[in-house]
Design a protein around this motif. Structure first.
Motif, PDB file in Angstrom:
ATOM      1  N   ARG A 161       0.829  -1.211   0.000  1.00 27.84           N
ATOM      2  CA  ARG A 161       0.000   0.000   0.000  1.00 27.84           C
ATOM      3  C   ARG A 161       0.857   1.253   0.000  1.00 27.84           C
ATOM      4  O   ARG A 161       0.521   2.243  -0.634  1.00 27.84           O
ATOM      5  N   ARG A 162       1.974   1.184   0.742  1.00 31.23           N
ATOM      6  CA  ARG A 162       2.827   2.364   0.866  1.00 31.23           C
ATOM      7  C   ARG A 162       3.439   2.701  -0.495  1.00 31.23           C
ATOM      8  O   ARG A 162       3.569   3.864  -0.858  1.00 31.23           O
ATOM      9  N   THR A 182       0.301   3.582  -3.764  1.00 32.25           N
ATOM     10  CA  THR A 182      -0.774   4.300  -3.073  1.00 32.25           C
ATOM     11  C   THR A 182      -2.038   4.359  -3.891  1.00 32.25           C
ATOM     12  O   THR A 182      -3.132   4.306  -3.353  1.00 32.25           O
ATOM     13  N   ASP A 183      -1.896   4.551  -5.215  1.00 31.17           N
ATOM     14  CA  ASP A 183      -3.073   4.798  -6.030  1.00 31.17           C
ATOM     15  C   ASP A 183      -3.358   3.649  -6.977  1.00 31.17           C
ATOM     16  O   ASP A 183      -3.602   3.860  -8.157  1.00 31.17           O
ATOM     17  N   GLN A 204      -7.527  -2.598  -1.464  1.00 31.95           N
ATOM     18  CA  GLN A 204      -7.273  -1.161  -1.581  1.00 31.95           C
ATOM     19  C   GLN A 204      -7.764  -0.691  -2.936  1.00 31.95           C
ATOM     20  O   GLN A 204      -7.685  -1.422  -3.922  1.00 31.95           O
TER      21      GLN A 204
END
Lengths: 140, 309
Positions: free
Chosen positions: A72-73, A76-77, A101
């Motif tokens: 995720r880090r 991010t998108d 996510q």
């Protein structure tokens, strides 16, 4: 437009605690958990990038949550999905797959119509995000 | 019960029944199993009972909100080879699981090779991979002193040590690390790496087995494989143990296991060479000659460097 795919897609997004419980369920069944990410939201896109190898030999959900947070880090998108593979003879396939996510802003899809001979109509769905090159489609 | 405190702590007003807590956790079965299955090791068993008591009280204290932090549970097991360190570590994992101090209770047994890489940038992912497997359980590092090679300052072991130390400090509720090895070398290792010493709560020393204990271990080992000693063979085994101890590379129960493996080999050869029909009872019986074939009995010179005989 919120993209839905896989298990729990009719539910609100799972919290980390809920994800963690799902992972533990998978691990307790002896399935190998796998993380994938993509920024191409089209439902027919089956080519998701793998985040490392499928995680065999892991017993506790916390180890996988650590990997998920790393993923995720860095992405991010992107959409990230988690799947679990059951290696038992006669199954040998995914048993569960769900999105963990999604980009903050999902542009959705454009529907185009093309008239062809004999009043026929041809439809195309195209993700707005795809107008930009890979890696810069959402946010960045 | 896990270590997090979502609900507010309930201070007790009623007296607490520790015995019931003890029975409820199911550790008495594990401790009794330890007592029953492992020969000797009195000081080790006593220490483990003490640790189990401490953990139980700690758990009760957590329940009532007296303890707020996850306790440090990392341990070091020191002793000669074959004294049961790995076996006890397995039991330890079940005790920790029964008391809820680790979530899954698996034991991941590793050595330097599993943690340290071969080139720059290889060590960290390798160590983290192992740590991921050990999360929720116990990481058992055998011969931990090999991680640190003071003679080579560019050794990658240092990198693995740093990652381990960090995890031992920050993820205490996720995994328990047990370092094992020879007592003297572990002492040296701890002296050179004070970070480890301060993070380890329990040091357990494993004594060598007595001859009588080794004999009883050999009985159990044979029994597990459906063999047994003939009365004469048991006497020979006793002599074997006494002589084997004097020879180099003696490693307690492991030497016994190897000796019995070779005795089975000789027994099989004896049965094949046997003329005529064989009594089914002979299949399970170890006779004196199966043991007397050992080099331990053939040579009077004990200084030769043969590994086992």
């Amino acid at each position: 437009m919120r993209v839905t795919q896989g298990c729990f897609s009719y539910l609100p997004d799972l919290t980390d605690e809920q994800i963690s419980k799902q992972i533990q369920y998978c691990l307790d069944n002896g399935w190998a958990v796998n993380l994938e990410y993509t920024d191409d939201p089209h439902p027919r896109n089956t080519y998701w990038e793998m985040w490392g190898l499928p995680m065999f030999d892991i017993r506790d959900a916390k180890a996988i949550m650590g990997e998920l947070n790393d993923c995720r880090r860095i992405h991010t998108d992107c959409y990230i999905r988690l799947s679990a593979f059951d290696a038992t003879n006669t199954w040998e396939s995914l048993r569960i797959s769900f999105i963990v996510q999604r980009p903050a802003d999902e542009a959705g899809f454009m529907l185009t119509r093309q008239e062809i001979g004999g009043r026929m109509m041809r439809y195309e769905t195209r993700a707005y995000g795809l107008q930009k090159p890979e890696g810069s489609r959402y946010g960045g | 019960m896990m270590l997090d405190h979502a609900e507010p702590a309930m201070r007790p007003t009623e007296p607490i029944d520790l015995k019931a807590e003890f029975a409820g956790a199911g550790i008495s079965e594990v401790l009794d199993g330890l007592e029953r299955d492992l020969v000797g090791l009195k000081p080790v068993k006593a220490r483990i009972r003490e640790i189990a008591a401490l953990l139980l009280v700690e758990r009760v204290r957590q329940k009532y909100g007296y303890a707020t932090e996850a306790p440090t549970l990392h341990m070091s097991f020191t002793g000669n080879p074959g004294t049961g360190k790995t076996t006890v570590a397995l039991r330890m994992a079940s005790i920790l699981k029964a008391l809820g101090f680790v979530r899954q209770g698996q034991l991941i047994s590793v050595t330097r090779d599993d943690l340290v890489g071969q080139y720059i940038g290889h060590t960290a992912p390798k160590t983290k991979e192992i740590l991921k497997k050990a999360i929720g359980g116990v990481l058992f590092i055998d011969e931990a002193y090999y991680l640190y090679r003071p003679d080579n300052e560019r050794d990658y072991g240092q990198e693995a040590i740093e990652i381990l130390l960090q995890v031992m400090e920050n993820q205490r509720e996720d995994l328990v690390v047990i370092l094992a090895g020879y007592a003297d070398r572990m002492d040296k290792f701890f002296a050179l790496n004070p970070g480890f010493r301060s993070r380890i709560a329990h040091h357990i020393d494993f004594p060598d087995y007595e001859n009588a204990e080794l004999l009883s271990i050999s009985d159990t080992m044979l029994q597990r494989q459906n063999y047994r000693f003939s009365p004469d063979a048991r006497v020979v085994m006793d002599r074997y143990i006494a002589r084997r101890r004097e020879r180099p590379y003696f490693s307690n129960a492991r030497s016994i296991r190897n000796a019995l493996d070779r005795a089975r080999l000789r027994q099989a050869n004896r049965l094949i060479a046997h003329d005529g029909l064989i009594d089914p009872a002979m299949l399970t019986m170890i006779e004196p000659e199966d043991l007397l074939g050992s080099r331990v009995f053939l040579e009077t010179d004990t200084s030769s460097g043969e590994i086992d005989a």
